[in-house]
Design a protein around this motif. Structure first.
Motif, PDB file in Angstrom:
ATOM      1  N   LEU A 160       0.826  -1.211   0.000  1.00 43.32           N
ATOM      2  CA  LEU A 160       0.000   0.000   0.000  1.00 43.32           C
ATOM      3  C   LEU A 160       0.857   1.257   0.000  1.00 43.32           C
ATOM      4  N   LEU A 161       1.873   1.279   0.841  1.00 45.94           N
ATOM      5  CA  LEU A 161       2.757   2.452   0.906  1.00 45.94           C
ATOM      6  C   LEU A 161       3.520   2.641  -0.402  1.00 45.94           C
ATOM      7  N   HIS A 164       1.489   4.162  -3.174  1.00 52.61           N
ATOM      8  CA  HIS A 164       1.258   5.604  -2.980  1.00 52.61           C
ATOM      9  C   HIS A 164       2.557   6.293  -2.577  1.00 52.61           C
ATOM     10  N   GLU A 167       3.325   9.901  -1.206  1.00 52.03           N
ATOM     11  CA  GLU A 167       2.084  10.453  -0.656  1.00 52.03           C
ATOM     12  C   GLU A 167       1.909   9.953   0.775  1.00 52.03           C
ATOM     13  N   THR A 168       1.225  10.743   1.585  1.00 52.10           N
ATOM     14  CA  THR A 168       0.908  10.303   2.941  1.00 52.10           C
ATOM     15  C   THR A 168      -0.350   9.440   2.903  1.00 52.10           C
ATOM     16  N   VAL A 169      -0.239   8.232   3.434  1.00 51.35           N
ATOM     17  CA  VAL A 169      -1.379   7.307   3.512  1.00 51.35           C
ATOM     18  C   VAL A 169      -1.924   7.367   4.931  1.00 51.35           C
ATOM     19  N   SER A 170      -3.189   7.729   5.072  1.00 50.96           N
ATOM     20  CA  SER A 170      -3.779   7.891   6.399  1.00 50.96           C
ATOM     21  C   SER A 170      -3.912   6.550   7.106  1.00 50.96           C
ATOM     22  N   ARG A 173      -7.041   4.804   6.001  1.00 53.93           N
ATOM     23  CA  ARG A 173      -6.918   4.084   4.733  1.00 53.93           C
ATOM     24  C   ARG A 173      -6.180   2.761   4.951  1.00 53.93           C
ATOM     25  N   ILE A 174      -5.162   2.783   5.780  1.00 54.85           N
ATOM     26  CA  ILE A 174      -4.421   1.554   6.077  1.00 54.85           C
ATOM     27  C   ILE A 174      -5.344   0.530   6.730  1.00 54.85           C
ATOM     28  N   THR A 177      -7.690  -1.142   4.351  1.00 52.92           N
ATOM     29  CA  THR A 177      -6.986  -2.028   3.418  1.00 52.92           C
ATOM     30  C   THR A 177      -6.585  -3.340   4.091  1.00 52.92           C
ATOM     31  N   ARG A 214       4.244   7.730   5.190  1.00 50.89           N
ATOM     32  CA  ARG A 214       4.629   7.961   3.795  1.00 50.89           C
ATOM     33  C   ARG A 214       5.895   7.185   3.477  1.00 50.89           C
TER      34      ARG A 214
END
Length: 225
Positions: A160-161, A164, A167-170, A173-174, A177, A214
């Motif tokens: 996932l990281l 993206h 980009e910062t993945v919240s 969102r994690i 997923t 991120r």
């Protein structure tokens, strides 16, 4: 384990044929025979790709995909169809299908299409970062010839990281997923998973306080030197 595929096909013999063929190709495969069983599986588990027959009992593959998309499930999807009418295929693509293949299916062509959709939707089949090779197709990480053991959720977080990158993945969102709708997400577990990844990729993973995480691009790292 390889990438996970859910096959929804009511022809039991064809379903078994697809499962056996794709398992031999390195995928982890689950086969069900109707839309209701598919929804139950999707509720409990996460898959990398759906392979859907259009003509299913009780609910069509088109209606099944529409239901999944309305629930926010964006898993890549390929339709298998014996239908000749163009309107059904247009409808399927409108609901968010990524490709379709007419029956009778050539298995080698199907395999090529599956790999193409996964590359397009998920990204490259592997990454080379900091001396490590991340093999997305096999769900494994290597340093040279040595395999580095990572749990399923830790690997899913890494992917996932990377998808993206920059980009910062919240954390929200994690959580959505890593855990299915039927599971209770654990933000404490996310911190543990990030700690495990930092043992391998510490220079790249940044904690964005109060937001998420991120995975930095190479250019970002070089600017900080």
């Amino acid at each position: 384990m390889g990438q996970r595929i859910l096959i929804v096909e009511d022809d039991r013999l064809f379903n078994e044929t697809l499962c056996d063929f794709l398992a031999e190709a390195g995928f982890e495969v689950m086969g069900v025979h109707d839309a209701r069983s598919a929804l139950e599986r999707c509720y409990r588990e996460r898959f990398d790709l759906y392979l859907l027959d259009i003509n299913l009992p009780m609910q069509s593959g088109l209606e099944l995909l529409k239901s999944l998309r309305e629930c926010g499930d964006e898993t890549p999807t390929i339709f298998l169809t014996s239908r000749e009418d163009r309107s059904s295929l247009i409808e399927g693509m409108r609901y968010g299908a990524d490709d379709y293949l007419r029956k009778p299916v050539d298995l080698e062509e199907l395999l090529l299409r599956i790999r193409a959709v996964l590359r397009r939707c998920i990204g490259p089949e592997s990454y080379e970062i900091g001396g490590y090779r991340i093999d997305l197709a096999r769900h494994k990480v290597f340093r040279g010839e040595e395999e580095i053991e990572l749990g399923r959720k830790v690997f899913a977080l890494l992917v996932l990281l990377l998808q993206h990158r920059g980009e910062t993945v919240s954390t929200e969102r994690i959580a959505t997923t890593l855990w299915s709708t039927a599971e209770e997400a654990s933000y404490g577990a996310i911190r543990v998973y990030v700690t495990q990844l930092k043992k391998l990729f510490a220079p790249y993973i940044v904690n964005v306080r109060g937001v998420g995480y991120r995975f930095e691009n190479k250019a970002e790292r070089e600017e900080k030197r």
